[in-house]
Scaffold this motif. Structure first.
Motif, PDB file in Angstrom:
ATOM      1  N   ARG A 274       1.119  -0.889   0.120  1.00  0.00           N
ATOM      2  CA  ARG A 274       0.144   0.294   0.466  1.00  0.00           C
ATOM      3  C   ARG A 274       1.122   1.622   0.208  1.00  0.00           C
ATOM      4  NH1 ARG A 274      -2.385  -0.788   4.674  1.00  0.00           N
ATOM      5  NH2 ARG A 274      -1.788   0.911   5.980  1.00  0.00           N
ATOM      6  N   ARG A 275       0.632   1.889  -0.611  1.00  0.00           N
ATOM      7  CA  ARG A 275       1.706   2.917  -1.062  1.00  0.00           C
ATOM      8  C   ARG A 275       0.734   4.107  -0.104  1.00  0.00           C
ATOM      9  NH1 ARG A 275       2.136   5.237  -7.229  1.00  0.00           N
ATOM     10  NH2 ARG A 275      -0.151   5.369  -6.803  1.00  0.00           N
ATOM     11  N   HIS A 276       1.207   5.797   0.350  1.00  0.00           N
ATOM     12  CA  HIS A 276       0.945   6.533   0.493  1.00  0.00           C
ATOM     13  C   HIS A 276      -0.289   7.261   0.685  1.00  0.00           C
ATOM     14  CE1 HIS A 276       1.456   9.721  -2.430  1.00  0.00           C
ATOM     15  NE2 HIS A 276       2.685   9.096  -2.245  1.00  0.00           N
ATOM     16  N   ASP A 277      -0.574   6.524  -0.561  1.00  0.00           N
ATOM     17  CA  ASP A 277      -2.042   7.350  -0.970  1.00  0.00           C
ATOM     18  C   ASP A 277      -3.478   6.664  -1.197  1.00  0.00           C
ATOM     19  OD1 ASP A 277      -1.651   6.003  -3.158  1.00  0.00           O
ATOM     20  OD2 ASP A 277      -1.172   7.274  -4.339  1.00  0.00           O
ATOM     21  N   GLY A 278      -3.118   5.176  -0.183  1.00  0.00           N
ATOM     22  CA  GLY A 278      -3.933   4.064  -0.414  1.00  0.00           C
ATOM     23  C   GLY A 278      -3.585   3.023  -1.063  1.00  0.00           C
ATOM     24  N   GLU A 279      -3.062   3.415  -1.960  1.00  0.00           N
ATOM     25  CA  GLU A 279      -3.427   2.910  -3.726  1.00  0.00           C
ATOM     26  C   GLU A 279      -2.115   1.395  -3.024  1.00  0.00           C
ATOM     27  OE1 GLU A 279      -2.179   2.297  -8.238  1.00  0.00           O
ATOM     28  OE2 GLU A 279      -1.961   4.331  -7.245  1.00  0.00           O
ATOM     29  N   TYR A 280      -2.321   0.239  -4.073  1.00  0.00           N
ATOM     30  CA  TYR A 280      -2.203  -0.726  -3.975  1.00  0.00           C
ATOM     31  C   TYR A 280      -1.289  -1.055  -5.318  1.00  0.00           C
ATOM     32  CZ  TYR A 280      -3.539  -2.986   0.605  1.00  0.00           C
ATOM     33  OH  TYR A 280      -4.164  -2.654   1.919  1.00  0.00           O
ATOM     34  N   ARG A 281       0.636  -1.356  -5.063  1.00  0.00           N
ATOM     35  CA  ARG A 281       1.432  -1.757  -5.989  1.00  0.00           C
ATOM     36  C   ARG A 281       1.838  -2.740  -5.515  1.00  0.00           C
ATOM     37  NH1 ARG A 281       0.321   2.819 -10.237  1.00  0.00           N
ATOM     38  NH2 ARG A 281       3.141   2.116 -10.481  1.00  0.00           N
ATOM     39  N   TRP A 282       2.190  -3.573  -7.235  1.00  0.00           N
ATOM     40  CA  TRP A 282       2.787  -4.495  -7.531  1.00  0.00           C
ATOM     41  C   TRP A 282       3.996  -4.297  -7.351  1.00  0.00           C
ATOM     42  CZ3 TRP A 282       1.853  -9.216  -6.691  1.00  0.00           C
ATOM     43  CH2 TRP A 282       1.072 -10.092  -6.791  1.00  0.00           C
ATOM     44  N   VAL A 283       4.977  -4.624  -6.324  1.00  0.00           N
ATOM     45  CA  VAL A 283       6.524  -4.699  -6.156  1.00  0.00           C
ATOM     46  C   VAL A 283       7.403  -6.137  -6.615  1.00  0.00           C
ATOM     47  CG1 VAL A 283       5.943  -2.303  -5.183  1.00  0.00           C
ATOM     48  CG2 VAL A 283       6.714  -5.127  -4.132  1.00  0.00           C
ATOM     49  N   ARG A 284       8.127  -6.284  -6.345  1.00  0.00           N
ATOM     50  CA  ARG A 284       9.302  -7.172  -6.532  1.00  0.00           C
ATOM     51  C   ARG A 284      10.340  -6.802  -5.650  1.00  0.00           C
ATOM     52  NH1 ARG A 284      11.747  -7.549 -11.654  1.00  0.00           N
ATOM     53  NH2 ARG A 284       9.201  -9.308 -12.200  1.00  0.00           N
ATOM     54  N   THR A 285      10.669  -7.798  -4.458  1.00  0.00           N
ATOM     55  CA  THR A 285      11.595  -7.396  -3.683  1.00  0.00           C
ATOM     56  C   THR A 285      12.678  -8.450  -3.900  1.00  0.00           C
ATOM     57  OG1 THR A 285       9.594  -6.159  -2.033  1.00  0.00           O
ATOM     58  CG2 THR A 285      12.094  -7.393  -0.876  1.00  0.00           C
ATOM     59  N   THR A 286      13.592  -7.811  -3.953  1.00  0.00           N
ATOM     60  CA  THR A 286      14.658  -9.046  -3.602  1.00  0.00           C
ATOM     61  C   THR A 286      15.747  -8.937  -2.508  1.00  0.00           C
ATOM     62  OG1 THR A 286      14.503  -8.897  -5.875  1.00  0.00           O
ATOM     63  CG2 THR A 286      16.813  -9.947  -4.814  1.00  0.00           C
ATOM     64  N   GLY A 287      16.576  -9.869  -1.375  1.00  0.00           N
ATOM     65  CA  GLY A 287      16.498  -9.670  -0.294  1.00  0.00           C
ATOM     66  C   GLY A 287      18.180 -10.913  -0.295  1.00  0.00           C
ATOM     67  N   TYR A 288      19.246 -10.069   0.266  1.00  0.00           N
ATOM     68  CA  TYR A 288      20.609 -10.670   0.448  1.00  0.00           C
ATOM     69  C   TYR A 288      20.407 -10.599   1.466  1.00  0.00           C
ATOM     70  CZ  TYR A 288      20.000  -8.507  -4.402  1.00  0.00           C
ATOM     71  OH  TYR A 288      19.611  -7.704  -5.637  1.00  0.00           O
ATOM     72  N   PRO A 289      20.497 -11.666   2.344  1.00  0.00           N
ATOM     73  CA  PRO A 289      21.311 -12.247   3.919  1.00  0.00           C
ATOM     74  C   PRO A 289      22.664 -11.539   3.910  1.00  0.00           C
ATOM     75  CG  PRO A 289      21.812 -13.833   2.458  1.00  0.00           C
ATOM     76  CD  PRO A 289      20.985 -13.288   1.763  1.00  0.00           C
ATOM     77  N   GLN A 290      23.510 -11.287   4.841  1.00  0.00           N
ATOM     78  CA  GLN A 290      24.486 -10.415   5.214  1.00  0.00           C
ATOM     79  C   GLN A 290      25.010 -11.235   6.665  1.00  0.00           C
ATOM     80  OE1 GLN A 290      26.152  -8.412   2.711  1.00  0.00           O
ATOM     81  NE2 GLN A 290      24.406  -8.638   2.191  1.00  0.00           N
ATOM     82  N   LEU A 291      26.217 -11.848   6.548  1.00  0.00           N
ATOM     83  CA  LEU A 291      26.767 -12.644   7.466  1.00  0.00           C
ATOM     84  C   LEU A 291      27.757 -12.145   8.279  1.00  0.00           C
ATOM     85  CD1 LEU A 291      26.817 -16.263   5.535  1.00  0.00           C
ATOM     86  CD2 LEU A 291      24.475 -15.435   6.762  1.00  0.00           C
ATOM     87  N   GLY A 292      27.901 -13.080   9.677  1.00  0.00           N
ATOM     88  CA  GLY A 292      28.898 -12.610  10.688  1.00  0.00           C
ATOM     89  C   GLY A 292      30.288 -12.695  10.436  1.00  0.00           C
ATOM     90  N   GLN A 293      31.464 -12.755  10.936  1.00  0.00           N
ATOM     91  CA  GLN A 293      32.539 -14.143  10.617  1.00  0.00           C
ATOM     92  C   GLN A 293      32.203 -15.240  11.449  1.00  0.00           C
ATOM     93  OE1 GLN A 293      35.308 -12.849   9.506  1.00  0.00           O
ATOM     94  NE2 GLN A 293      35.183 -11.008   8.464  1.00  0.00           N
ATOM     95  N   ASP A 294      31.281 -14.898  12.244  1.00  0.00           N
ATOM     96  CA  ASP A 294      31.531 -16.339  13.303  1.00  0.00           C
ATOM     97  C   ASP A 294      29.932 -16.889  12.006  1.00  0.00           C
ATOM     98  OD1 ASP A 294      28.978 -14.813  13.273  1.00  0.00           O
ATOM     99  OD2 ASP A 294      28.568 -14.921  15.377  1.00  0.00           O
ATOM    100  N   GLY A 295      30.269 -16.816  10.471  1.00  0.00           N
ATOM    101  CA  GLY A 295      29.187 -17.156   9.631  1.00  0.00           C
ATOM    102  C   GLY A 295      27.019 -17.172  10.056  1.00  0.00           C
TER     103      GLY A 295
END
Length: 418
Positions: free
Chosen positions: A91-112
């Motif tokens: 939902r956008r700020h004006d109330g309209e729903y928009r299709w989006v594509r979300t891509t996520g990248y995990p970030q690991l620490g030194q301990d894995g």
């Protein structure tokens, strides 16, 4: 969860500036549990929320028909800590729903372990309405930002793109690197066949691609990487391309291999000693035995773990042994006892058993290490000595009685003569 902050994370300034210049890319950074801790100005303008509101209220932005699917996806992403991509309506700020594509990248620490997520969200409303394919914007802006090597291929596995980090690490330009199999030539010779097999399986089935392998750097040394890739599909469900990353896990892998080597050395030593050996947790639950224990008792771990050891104890002694062991657990002090154990052929043999507690930095018992030493011969010898001593005592006693009787008889004879 991490506290929300409006400050930009410490990423490459050039990459952040480039992303900030694009109104179509909504950038966010979340903690390991998926709670936003940074949101780009574009994302805040798009939603009409502040960072604090977004951190707690983003689920309300999801279209009701997508809520269950998105929630399941978030749960899976937190549990698996792998790169993901999902299309949904926000939902956008004006109330309209928009299709989006979300891509996520995990970030690991030194301990894995997973530390945070870098997430790119692209508005694809027009693309879906026009039935157009993806433009590649789902990764292009973040490709130079994230610390991974980033690459794409066509549906057949022909590499079409590598980011600058790839060039910096391998020394190969994009022109040198594109193709179906050039990447495999940079792998350690011991990893090439396995990598080709795993990648071929993903290409044939569309399954998520994940593998650990060693890549050669431009200096000539090899480092361990976690390779991951997901297919990007069109509206018909057909794979249009693959999007992948290679995450440097060399330090964690070296620690893992060193730990595995220590464990192998310990197992070799534990199996070489003449005693039966075992380990228990702080509650007394035994979770490990050496091979000599299994050979002697004729059992396996499934039978013996926990308190299963009672099955091979002599019924006349098991109650007493259990009681002294529980007392040692409660006191957190060294345990010692001697009792018979049943061998695989049914014969009982005597063992001297000892266990020492292992403490952590706070002085709390975290495990117990124990051994059982066969003392059957010593026990038999001790019994023989005790019997011999008893026999000797009896002989001495009878001889003493004989001497006392003889003395009495002599005294009596002397008294009669006098």
């Amino acid at each position: 969860m991490a506290a929300a902050t409006s400050e930009t994370p410490d990423f490459s300034s050039a990459a952040v500036s480039r992303i900030s210049a694009s109104e179509s890319t909504l950038l966010s950074v979340s903690d390991a549990f998926g709670t936003p801790i940074y949101a780009s100005p574009q994302l805040l303008r798009f939603t009409g929320l502040s960072l604090e509101e977004l951190a707690t209220g983003w689920p309300a932005l999801v279209h009701p028909l997508d809520g269950e699917r998105v929630a399941a996806h978030v749960q899976q992403m937190v549990e698996n800590a792998t790169m993901y991509q999902i299309e949904w309506r926000i939902r956008r700020h004006d109330g309209e729903y928009r299709w989006v594509r979300t891509t996520g990248y995990p970030q690991l620490g030194q301990d894995g372990k997973l530390q945070q997520w870098i997430t790119s969200t692209i508005d694809i409303e027009e693309q879906r309405n026009s039935q157009g394919g993806g433009s590649g914007e789902d990764f292009s802006f973040l490709a130079e930002l994230i610390p991974q090597l980033v690459w794409t291929t066509d549906p057949t596995g022909f590499h079409t793109y590598f980011n600058q980090r790839w060039t910096n690490y391998t020394g190969y330009t994009l022109a040198d690197s594109v193709g179906p199999d050039m990447w495999n030539n940079l792998l350690h010779p011991d990893d090439q066949a396995r990598a080709r097999q795993v990648w071929g399986h993903s290409l044939a089935t569309g399954d998520f691609y994940e593998i650990e392998y060693r890549f050669k750097s431009k200096q000539g040394d090899y480092r361990w990487f976690l390779g991951q890739a997901i297919p990007v599909r069109n509206a018909a469900g057909e794979i249009e391309k693959w999007f992948g990353t290679c995450t440097d896990i060399h330090d964690q892998k070296m620690q893992e291999l060193a730990l595995r080597k220590r464990e192998q050395d310990f197992t070799t030593l534990a199996n070489a000693i003449p005693q039966l050996a075992w380990m228990a947790d702080e509650t007394g639950h035994i979770f490990w035995y050496n091979e000599r224990w299994f050979r002697f008792t004729g059992t396996d771990l499934a039978e013996m773990q926990g308190w299963g050891w009672q099955k091979v104890h002599h019924p006349d002694y098991v109650g007493q042994v259990t009681e002294t062991w529980r007392q040692a657990l409660a006191a957190g002090k060294q345990w010692e006892d001697t009792f018979p154990l049943r061998r695989h052929d049914g014969e009982y043999r005597w063992f001297l058993s000892r266990a020492l507690p292992v403490y952590d930095d706070k002085g709390q018992v975290v495990r117990w290490c124990g051994t059982n030493t066969d003392v059957t011969e010593q026990k038999l010898l001790q019994g023989q000595l005790e019997r011999a001593y008893s026999d000797l005592e009896a002989k001495v006693m009878f001889r003493t009685l004989d001497l006392e009787r003889e003395v009495q008889e002599l005294r009596q004879q002397l008294d009669e003569k006098s």
